[in-house]
Design an enzyme around this catalytic site. Structure first.
Site, PDB file in Angstrom:
ATOM      1  N   SER A 118      -3.439 -13.125   6.005  1.00 35.65           N
ATOM      2  CA  SER A 118      -3.538 -13.210   7.459  1.00 35.65           C
ATOM      3  C   SER A 118      -4.983 -13.355   7.927  1.00 35.65           C
ATOM      4  O   SER A 118      -5.245 -13.963   8.968  1.00 35.65           O
ATOM      5  CB  SER A 118      -2.886 -11.992   8.113  1.00 35.65           C
ATOM      6  N   ASP A 151      -7.781  -1.205   7.234  1.00 34.42           N
ATOM      7  CA  ASP A 151      -6.776  -0.947   6.202  1.00 34.42           C
ATOM      8  C   ASP A 151      -7.176   0.292   5.423  1.00 34.42           C
ATOM      9  O   ASP A 151      -8.361   0.630   5.320  1.00 34.42           O
ATOM     10  CB  ASP A 151      -6.656  -2.153   5.259  1.00 34.42           C
ATOM     11  N   HIS A 192       3.582   1.083   9.565  1.00 34.51           N
ATOM     12  CA  HIS A 192       4.858   1.010  10.286  1.00 34.51           C
ATOM     13  C   HIS A 192       5.459   2.385  10.560  1.00 34.51           C
ATOM     14  O   HIS A 192       6.609   2.479  10.996  1.00 34.51           O
ATOM     15  CB  HIS A 192       5.878   0.114   9.571  1.00 34.51           C
ATOM     16  N   GLY A 204       0.805  -1.206   0.000  1.00 36.03           N
ATOM     17  CA  GLY A 204       0.000   0.000   0.000  1.00 36.03           C
ATOM     18  C   GLY A 204       0.842   1.262   0.000  1.00 36.03           C
ATOM     19  O   GLY A 204       2.021   1.262  -0.382  1.00 36.03           O
ATOM     20  N   ASP A 221      -7.617   5.352   7.726  1.00 36.63           N
ATOM     21  CA  ASP A 221      -6.226   5.797   7.748  1.00 36.63           C
ATOM     22  C   ASP A 221      -5.758   5.806   9.199  1.00 36.63           C
ATOM     23  O   ASP A 221      -6.419   6.399  10.065  1.00 36.63           O
ATOM     24  CB  ASP A 221      -6.161   7.204   7.132  1.00 36.63           C
TER      25      ASP A 221
END
Length: 240
Positions: free
Chosen positions: A73, A90, A133, A57, A108
């Site tokens: 997952s 997501d 991350h 993404g 977001d």
């Protein structure tokens, strides 16, 4: 009484093609840790949430409106926890996933209102952040979602060794998340946070029973901070 056959989360991850397992092209080997932590809770866990359902993404320069037709997952978790409902969060669209135990919330991780919509699906026994991350995203998500974690629940943040170059420098400056958890491990408290969006985050450190960063060469030979494991107190912290 019949003896239950142990189901390996690593085997499920590998069968689904998840990078959390050991045979993906870029394997993280996280399921070795998850098998240790989660096997005793396979049937008792009733609700979990995962942030980030598929790599590729905006965190790596991809389009948030990309068309994705796989979510390894999700398949893995639903098979491992037969009595659990899973909320997926997501920035890309995964509403095509059709399973009575799966709920998708698109949003977001940098928008508190989006995270609040996901939090409304709780309370949760387990929350896993495998999203952008970016440090700010991880910490804002923790601020919103950790209060929705049930007492005794686990909050896990993956891939602490990497911060997205497409997000990190453009977001409010904050500590690296690995340093935040390491500070708790050493002092029993979170550091102070500068961004006003993270106001209130420091106080959540009181509700942690245990937290640590696992620094391991899960793949390759370099030892780096890879994942944070945070265990919530069974009872809320007492305030003065």
């Amino acid at each position: 009484m019949t003896k239950e056959t142990t189901i390996s989360l690593t085997d499920l991850a590998n069968a689904a093609g998840s990078d959390k397992g050991t045979t993906h092209a870029n394997p993280h080997h996280y399921t070795r840790v998850y098998d240790l932590l989660l096997q005793p809770h396979r049937h008792s866990l009733t609700r979990m949430m995962e942030i980030g359902l598929m790599a590729g993404g905006p965190e790596v320069g991809g389009d948030a409106d990309r068309v994705v037709r796989t979510a390894p997952s999700v398949d893995m978790w639903l098979k491992f926890f037969p009595n659990a409902e899973l909320t997926g969060f997501d920035i890309s669209d995964f509403s095509w996933i059709s399973d009575p135990r799966f709920t998708f919330v698109r949003g977001d991780s940098g928008v508190e209102a989006d995270l609040e919509r996901a939090a409304a699906q709780g309370p949760f026994d387990l929350i896993i952040d495998d999203g952008s991350h970016a440090s700010f995203h991880q910490q804002l998500a923790f601020k919103v979602l950790f209060p929705k974690l049930r007492p005794g629940g686990l909050y896990i943040i993956e891939d602490l060794q990497w911060q997205s170059p497409f997000y990190e420098d453009d977001l409010p400056a904050t500590h690296k998340t690995s340093d935040v958890i390491d500070n708790w491990f050493k002092t029993g408290a979170f550091p102070e946070f500068s961004p006003p969006e993270l106001e209130g985050l420091q106080s959540l450190g009181r509700d942690i029973a245990f937290a640590t960063v696992i620094n391991q060469p899960f793949s390759g030979d370099t030892v780096v901070p890879k994942m944070a494991v945070i265990h919530k107190h069974l009872e809320p912290a007492q305030t003065a």
